[in-house]
Design a protein around this motif. Sequence first.
Motif, PDB file in Angstrom:
ATOM      1  N   VAL A  76      43.285  44.384  40.985  1.00  0.00           N
ATOM      2  CA  VAL A  76      43.149  42.986  40.561  1.00  0.00           C
ATOM      3  C   VAL A  76      41.766  42.499  40.994  1.00  0.00           C
ATOM      4  CG1 VAL A  76      44.130  40.682  40.693  1.00  0.00           C
ATOM      5  CG2 VAL A  76      45.636  42.691  40.809  1.00  0.00           C
ATOM      6  N   ILE A  77      41.009  41.978  40.034  1.00  0.00           N
ATOM      7  CA  ILE A  77      39.623  41.580  40.284  1.00  0.00           C
ATOM      8  C   ILE A  77      39.458  40.111  39.930  1.00  0.00           C
ATOM      9  CG2 ILE A  77      37.198  42.059  39.771  1.00  0.00           C
ATOM     10  CD1 ILE A  77      38.172  44.819  38.743  1.00  0.00           C
ATOM     11  N   PHE A  78      39.051  39.316  40.884  1.00  0.00           N
ATOM     12  CA  PHE A  78      38.695  37.921  40.639  1.00  0.00           C
ATOM     13  C   PHE A  78      37.208  37.870  40.299  1.00  0.00           C
ATOM     14  CE2 PHE A  78      42.454  37.611  43.248  1.00  0.00           C
ATOM     15  CZ  PHE A  78      43.150  36.561  42.677  1.00  0.00           C
ATOM     16  N   THR A  79      36.891  37.263  39.170  1.00  0.00           N
ATOM     17  CA  THR A  79      35.505  37.215  38.755  1.00  0.00           C
ATOM     18  C   THR A  79      35.231  35.888  38.056  1.00  0.00           C
ATOM     19  OG1 THR A  79      33.779  38.379  37.506  1.00  0.00           O
ATOM     20  CG2 THR A  79      35.970  38.307  36.523  1.00  0.00           C
ATOM     21  N   GLY A  80      33.988  35.523  37.998  1.00  0.00           N
ATOM     22  CA  GLY A  80      33.577  34.268  37.370  1.00  0.00           C
ATOM     23  C   GLY A  80      32.167  33.893  37.796  1.00  0.00           C
ATOM     24  N   THR A  81      31.752  32.747  37.336  1.00  0.00           N
ATOM     25  CA  THR A  81      30.384  32.292  37.622  1.00  0.00           C
ATOM     26  C   THR A  81      30.305  31.368  38.823  1.00  0.00           C
ATOM     27  OG1 THR A  81      30.708  30.469  36.052  1.00  0.00           O
ATOM     28  CG2 THR A  81      29.711  32.498  35.203  1.00  0.00           C
ATOM     29  N   ASP A  82      31.444  30.834  39.256  1.00  0.00           N
ATOM     30  CA  ASP A  82      31.424  29.904  40.384  1.00  0.00           C
ATOM     31  C   ASP A  82      31.152  30.640  41.688  1.00  0.00           C
ATOM     32  OD1 ASP A  82      31.988  27.986  38.579  1.00  0.00           O
ATOM     33  OD2 ASP A  82      34.132  27.857  39.048  1.00  0.00           O
ATOM     34  N   ASP A  83      30.443  29.972  42.585  1.00  0.00           N
ATOM     35  CA  ASP A  83      30.174  30.524  43.905  1.00  0.00           C
ATOM     36  C   ASP A  83      31.356  30.236  44.827  1.00  0.00           C
ATOM     37  OD1 ASP A  83      27.722  31.395  43.049  1.00  0.00           O
ATOM     38  OD2 ASP A  83      26.662  29.591  43.750  1.00  0.00           O
ATOM     39  N   ILE A  84      31.578  31.132  45.774  1.00  0.00           N
ATOM     40  CA  ILE A  84      32.632  30.995  46.767  1.00  0.00           C
ATOM     41  C   ILE A  84      32.007  30.496  48.061  1.00  0.00           C
ATOM     42  CG2 ILE A  84      34.435  32.181  48.042  1.00  0.00           C
ATOM     43  CD1 ILE A  84      35.003  31.920  45.091  1.00  0.00           C
ATOM     44  N   ALA A  85      32.524  29.351  48.539  1.00  0.00           N
ATOM     45  CA  ALA A  85      31.945  28.748  49.741  1.00  0.00           C
ATOM     46  C   ALA A  85      32.604  29.230  51.021  1.00  0.00           C
ATOM     47  CB  ALA A  85      32.059  27.223  49.650  1.00  0.00           C
ATOM     48  N   HIS A  86      33.725  29.916  50.928  1.00  0.00           N
ATOM     49  CA  HIS A  86      34.429  30.356  52.129  1.00  0.00           C
ATOM     50  C   HIS A  86      33.706  31.542  52.765  1.00  0.00           C
ATOM     51  CE1 HIS A  86      37.800  27.741  51.117  1.00  0.00           C
ATOM     52  NE2 HIS A  86      37.726  28.220  49.871  1.00  0.00           N
ATOM     53  N   SER A  87      34.022  31.780  54.020  1.00  0.00           N
ATOM     54  CA  SER A  87      33.418  32.902  54.733  1.00  0.00           C
ATOM     55  C   SER A  87      33.989  34.219  54.230  1.00  0.00           C
ATOM     56  CB  SER A  87      33.686  32.774  56.233  1.00  0.00           C
ATOM     57  OG  SER A  87      35.080  32.843  56.491  1.00  0.00           O
ATOM     58  N   ASP A  88      33.234  35.294  54.460  1.00  0.00           N
ATOM     59  CA  ASP A  88      33.669  36.605  53.997  1.00  0.00           C
ATOM     60  C   ASP A  88      34.988  37.030  54.661  1.00  0.00           C
ATOM     61  OD1 ASP A  88      31.392  36.500  52.567  1.00  0.00           O
ATOM     62  OD2 ASP A  88      30.328  38.096  53.645  1.00  0.00           O
ATOM     63  N   ASP A 131      34.582  39.641  42.657  1.00  0.00           N
ATOM     64  CA  ASP A 131      33.288  39.974  42.071  1.00  0.00           C
ATOM     65  C   ASP A 131      32.765  38.733  41.352  1.00  0.00           C
ATOM     66  OD1 ASP A 131      31.041  41.087  41.005  1.00  0.00           O
ATOM     67  OD2 ASP A 131      32.078  42.423  39.602  1.00  0.00           O
ATOM     68  N   VAL A 132      32.007  37.911  42.083  1.00  0.00           N
ATOM     69  CA  VAL A 132      31.416  36.693  41.527  1.00  0.00           C
ATOM     70  C   VAL A 132      29.914  36.756  41.740  1.00  0.00           C
ATOM     71  CG1 VAL A 132      33.487  35.299  41.795  1.00  0.00           C
ATOM     72  CG2 VAL A 132      31.867  35.465  43.686  1.00  0.00           C
ATOM     73  N   LYS A 133      29.259  35.654  41.403  1.00  0.00           N
ATOM     74  CA  LYS A 133      27.800  35.630  41.459  1.00  0.00           C
ATOM     75  C   LYS A 133      27.260  35.923  42.854  1.00  0.00           C
ATOM     76  CE  LYS A 133      26.178  34.607  37.296  1.00  0.00           C
ATOM     77  NZ  LYS A 133      25.125  35.392  36.635  1.00  0.00           N
ATOM     78  N   ASN A 134      27.835  35.260  43.852  1.00  0.00           N
ATOM     79  CA  ASN A 134      27.243  35.347  45.193  1.00  0.00           C
ATOM     80  C   ASN A 134      28.007  36.252  46.146  1.00  0.00           C
ATOM     81  OD1 ASN A 134      29.463  33.652  45.347  1.00  0.00           O
ATOM     82  ND2 ASN A 134      28.619  32.531  47.107  1.00  0.00           N
ATOM     83  N   LYS A 135      29.124  36.847  45.721  1.00  0.00           N
ATOM     84  CA  LYS A 135      29.910  37.691  46.619  1.00  0.00           C
ATOM     85  C   LYS A 135      30.514  38.850  45.853  1.00  0.00           C
ATOM     86  CE  LYS A 135      31.344  34.119  49.929  1.00  0.00           C
ATOM     87  NZ  LYS A 135      30.638  34.675  51.099  1.00  0.00           N
ATOM     88  N   CYS A 136      30.701  39.942  46.585  1.00  0.00           N
ATOM     89  CA  CYS A 136      31.448  41.099  46.079  1.00  0.00           C
ATOM     90  C   CYS A 136      32.183  41.684  47.273  1.00  0.00           C
ATOM     91  CB  CYS A 136      30.509  42.128  45.448  1.00  0.00           C
ATOM     92  SG  CYS A 136      31.396  43.516  44.683  1.00  0.00           S
ATOM     93  N   LEU A 137      33.453  41.326  47.391  1.00  0.00           N
ATOM     94  CA  LEU A 137      34.235  41.689  48.565  1.00  0.00           C
ATOM     95  C   LEU A 137      35.517  42.408  48.143  1.00  0.00           C
ATOM     96  CD1 LEU A 137      33.925  38.346  50.565  1.00  0.00           C
ATOM     97  CD2 LEU A 137      32.573  40.430  50.879  1.00  0.00           C
ATOM     98  N   ARG A 138      36.028  43.213  49.075  1.00  0.00           N
ATOM     99  CA  ARG A 138      37.251  43.961  48.844  1.00  0.00           C
ATOM    100  C   ARG A 138      38.224  43.662  49.973  1.00  0.00           C
ATOM    101  NH1 ARG A 138      34.255  49.747  47.672  1.00  0.00           N
ATOM    102  NH2 ARG A 138      33.266  49.160  45.703  1.00  0.00           N
ATOM    103  N   GLY A 139      39.498  43.541  49.593  1.00  0.00           N
ATOM    104  CA  GLY A 139      40.496  43.308  50.622  1.00  0.00           C
ATOM    105  C   GLY A 139      40.658  44.502  51.528  1.00  0.00           C
TER     106      GLY A 139
END
Length: 629
Positions: A76-88, A131-139
């Motif tokens: 499951v991949i969350f993606t979009g153009t919005d930036d995520i403001a939360h910490s990694d 997978d968004v503009k400012n972050k690429c993180l994996r659980g």
Amino acid sequence: MEEEEEIHPKRSRRCSRPGKKRLYVVLSILLSFLLGSPFWRKLTEIYRTPLPLTAIEKEAARVSSNSVFLPCRFHVIFTGTDDIAHSDALVEQTLRNTASSISEQMREIIMLQNLSYGGCGAAFKVAVSLDVKNKCLRGESNSVDSVWRCGLMDSDALEVALQADDDLLDEFLWEYSEGSRESSAQKVQKEREKESSAQNEIALRKTAGGLYRILIWNKIGLKSRRTVVGKYRHAWITGFDTEFLTEEHDLSVLVSNVAVRTFMNGGIYELHDFGSTGESMPIGADGTAILSFSLLNSGPSDWVFDWNFDELEEQFLLPVVRALDPIALLTVESQVLYYTPKAVNSYWDDELDTYVVFTKELPFFVNANEWHLDTSTAVASRSKLLQFAIYIPAATECPLHLKLKDGELSETNGFISPGWGGVVIYNPSWCMRHNGGVGRPLQELSAKDLQKVMHVVIAQLRTLFGVPPVPEDGQEHGTHYVLASTTGFAEWELDVLLRRRTAADMASCTSTLRSLSRLVQSLPNMVIMDEIGDQVRSSLLAAEASHKNALLGVYHATAEAARGAKAWAEAAFFQPSIMSLLYFPLEHHFAIYTPFFVPVLLHTFLAAIKEITRYYRRCKEFSVRSSQV
């Protein structure tokens, strides 16, 4: 005593011990018979090669207790153009919680839908990444999400695909996801092999079996709350904000439904028994099937039609045959028949302005006396024969349509017979009521003329294989489906068929081997050649390879091994030498061997008894004489 001496006067006068030569001769003959008995029994015994009966029972118990599950992996991949403001750290923890929530929801659906046989069972993994503009993180870092290449929103082709239809977006996601799996050297090699691009594409898709991606898009101009399932192995959901922290439960339910009811269950939304579907696939015991196409000219005095079947096969059938190759080895044949009337009457309907046949009469539509369809040379083999008849009505009943129970005309104008095949009615474009049997020259139907008919045939083939039909608008239960117009089967549908087929093959393999084991043990006089033992051992080795490949998640290797295990088991059970059965009652054995051995053995035993008695009597006489002297 005195009387005996008068009769045999010499016996009482015996002065020497009796000789043993006659006794030795008789006993040696008797001993030769006794020593030869084991050799005779060995020479006349029935040959029985040892079979691994214990291994057969272990394999049968293994399959019955835990069927062969091919694991499913969901990313499951969350993606979009919005930036995520939360910490990694917070995002990663949320991703892990979301993966756990989706897994729990999937297990609940699996328990309710009884998807244990032939599906993924509990052998599935869920990974969630961002997978968004400012972050690429994996659980969690595992093999499920490690093949995904970050930067989806940076792709230039994505914007064009988003503005286009679902089909183009589906193609883009497939190319992007497969690009994540290829190194630069592989891409160069792929460019060099463009000549065989079709085969390479099929081989590349085979390697991705069991890996499904579900993308969650944010509000980047897309429609709200829309679920789309592609024709490959991915789906996407729009309308969820990338700030998914507040919508975790709703999202888990929606993703779980897509994962289980679509990718696992093949788009079936009701309680379903995978076992019956796997066993009822129209496939022969050797994993092959023959698709026999017949063009039926019911009234050749009115018009005669022929077809360029090579063109039809190349355009419509070969992609389907290649797609189904991992499930069944299909071959195609064709013929044109004349004077093939149907077995039911048609009626003119003034309201519909056509001749109609009611659906309740369809079981009697096929005219077995006039439709000589079974002409294949391979019918006598163990292959399954599926008939597809394209029926062209005579001028006196044209146009001809099927009338449904609700009074409407059938859109497909065809029907199927489970296990037999299907029939499609083709009405020539110029036919009308009372066109009077005006003779027309031979007409050759092109691929364009039969395009709709072939689409109906492919839909019938899907139904025969147990795949539910997809609505024309591509929407069912709120989910939109991208139709696989070329192959007729989506990649995830082929995975479902492959899992069902593998489980059915393994169940059939163990059932056949167990039946052979019981048969061999119940008939001790059955001949068992070395070839049967080799085939049984080969079947067990293939079954073990299937189990190992299933644990590794290698779909096509597992299916091939399971198919081989079943084929070896069937070959051993139906081995022609197994028919050399020597089963006679004990009385029959006595009746056969008594004339040969009893006369000789009887005289030998009597002679031995007589000689032993004579020897002891003479010895006694000698003892008496010696005591008198």
